[in-house]
Design an enzyme around this catalytic site. Structure first.
Site, PDB file in Angstrom:
ATOM      1  CD  GLU A   1      -2.912   1.239   2.087  1.00  0.00           C
ATOM      2  OE1 GLU A   1      -3.895   2.062   2.050  1.00  0.00           O
ATOM      3  OE2 GLU A   1      -3.057   0.262   3.047  1.00  0.00           O
TER       4      GLU A   1
ATOM      5  CD  GLU B   1       1.687   8.485   4.778  1.00  0.00           C
ATOM      6  OE1 GLU B   1       2.249   9.380   4.542  1.00  0.00           O
ATOM      7  OE2 GLU B   1       0.741   8.047   3.912  1.00  0.00           O
TER       8      GLU B   1
ATOM      9  CG  ASP C   1      10.427   8.379  -2.176  1.00  0.00           C
ATOM     10  OD1 ASP C   1       9.101   8.261  -2.568  1.00  0.00           O
ATOM     11  OD2 ASP C   1      11.284   8.432  -2.977  1.00  0.00           O
TER      12      ASP C   1
ATOM     13  CG  ASP D   1      -1.655  15.959  -3.600  1.00  0.00           C
ATOM     14  OD1 ASP D   1      -2.535  16.421  -4.406  1.00  0.00           O
ATOM     15  OD2 ASP D   1      -1.049  16.468  -2.612  1.00  0.00           O
TER      16      ASP D   1
ATOM     17  CE  LYS E   1      -3.306  26.656  -7.882  1.00  0.00           C
ATOM     18  NZ  LYS E   1      -2.311  27.547  -7.313  1.00  0.00           N
TER      19      LYS E   1
ATOM     20  CG  ASP F   1     -11.681  12.536  -4.165  1.00  0.00           C
ATOM     21  OD1 ASP F   1     -10.528  12.879  -4.692  1.00  0.00           O
ATOM     22  OD2 ASP F   1     -11.871  13.189  -3.135  1.00  0.00           O
TER      23      ASP F   1
ATOM     24  CB  THR G   1     -12.496   6.569   4.395  1.00  0.00           C
ATOM     25  OG1 THR G   1     -12.563   7.570   3.507  1.00  0.00           O
ATOM     26  CG2 THR G   1     -11.774   5.648   4.179  1.00  0.00           C
TER      27      THR G   1
ATOM     28  CG  PHE H   1     -11.523  12.038   2.545  1.00  0.00           C
ATOM     29  CD1 PHE H   1     -11.268  13.618   2.803  1.00  0.00           C
ATOM     30  CD2 PHE H   1     -11.316  11.607   0.923  1.00  0.00           C
ATOM     31  CE1 PHE H   1     -11.031  14.416   1.425  1.00  0.00           C
ATOM     32  CE2 PHE H   1     -11.107  12.408   0.304  1.00  0.00           C
ATOM     33  CZ  PHE H   1     -10.734  13.769   0.172  1.00  0.00           C
ATOM     34  CD  GLU H   2     -14.961   6.332  -0.934  1.00  0.00           C
ATOM     35  OE1 GLU H   2     -15.644   5.761  -2.058  1.00  0.00           O
ATOM     36  OE2 GLU H   2     -14.130   5.648  -0.336  1.00  0.00           O
TER      37      GLU H   2
END
Length: 270
Positions: A96, A121, A148, A171, A175, A207, A249, A251-252
């Site tokens: 993951e 992470e 990383d 992320d 832009k 999303d 989640t 957030f979702e």
């Protein structure tokens, strides 16, 4: 007025010419800068509970980055300095990349205790939060590398060593001028495909629709991968139904209530 009480005037310094600012950009034909990172460090404060989780659970569940191949058998058996090649008869291992605060990771690991989850992470509060969840839920099948993910893939993961890869809500870099910073680009997907066993899967979720379109395009162009749902769900035009193991989640759920869409993309190694 007494001249002695007046402060002497400082001589006026001539204005110095400003050094022109050099704008650095990716070379022509390069999707992103040569030294791509799988993360951007973000500010955040580690809570008392997370700090305690680092102290109590870190020695068992945090695995240090190393510049040689990881032995997944030893890593999940609790060895601190595992090196060497992977055993062929071992429980499936899922990589993951970027688990945020670990809510979905812990839920999936609890749902699939027969699989091991190697999680990358660098956000310290997120690592602490997942360690805390591991302790609270008594999970044994997670190992965390706080480094990383690109370097972990390059240095630690042998070819055809993974049974699956999860990349959930990376992320999106909204832009257009920042699109080159997106994680899911052709070179990274080629690295991941090479490290999947035949029959293994790569599951991405986002999303942000423009990013979903890019993900579908990049994965479709990788010769070692095939779309698992293009024939079974033609109405989704290449996207996949949400797999049962990926939880909704907070957030979702918040995004869905606001009318935001979520796109899952699942490809299989051939």
């Amino acid at each position: 007025m007494n001249d002695k009480n007046q402060k002497p005037k400082l001589p006026v310094q001539p204005e110095q010419p400003r050094t022109p600012r050099i704008r650095r950009s990716a070379p022509e034909g390069v999707d992103y800068p040569k030294e791509i990172k799988s993360f951007v460090r973000r500010a955040g404060r580690t809570t008392t509970g997370q700090t305690k989780a680092f102290e109590d659970l870190g020695p068992q569940f945090l695995f240090p980055y190393q510049s040689n191949a990881i032995d997944l058998v030893a890593a999940f058996a609790g060895a601190a300095n595992a090196t060497g090649q992977n055993a062929s008869d071992f429980r499936p291992t899922i990589l993951e990349i970027g688990f945020g605060m670990g809510e979905a990771t812990a839920a999936i690991a609890a749902l699939m205790p027969e699989k091991n989850f190697l999680c990358c992470e660098v956000h310290e509060p997120g690592v602490g939060a997942l360690l805390k969840r591991i302790g609270e839920q008594g999970l044994k099948n997670i190992r965390i590398i706080s480094h990383d993910a690109v370097e972990v893939i390059d240095q630690m993961l042998p070819l055809q060593s993974l049974d699956g890869v999860h990349i959930f809500f990376p992320d999106p870099w909204h832009k257009k001028k920042h699109n080159k910073r997106r994680l899911i680009q052709t070179p990274l997907i080629a690295k991941l495909a090479a490290r999947l066993k035949v029959g293994g899967y790569l599951h991405c979720a986002t999303d942000w629709q423009p990013y979903a379109e890019q993900i579908l395009e990049v994965l479709s162009a990788e010769p070692l991968l095939k779309n698992t749902t293009s024939s079974s769900h033609p109405e989704l035009v290449g996207y996949a139904p949400k797999p049962h193991y990926r939880p909704l989640t907070k957030f979702e759920n918040r995004g869905i209530k606001l009318g935001h869409g979520v796109w899952d993309v699942v490809f299989e190694r051939v």
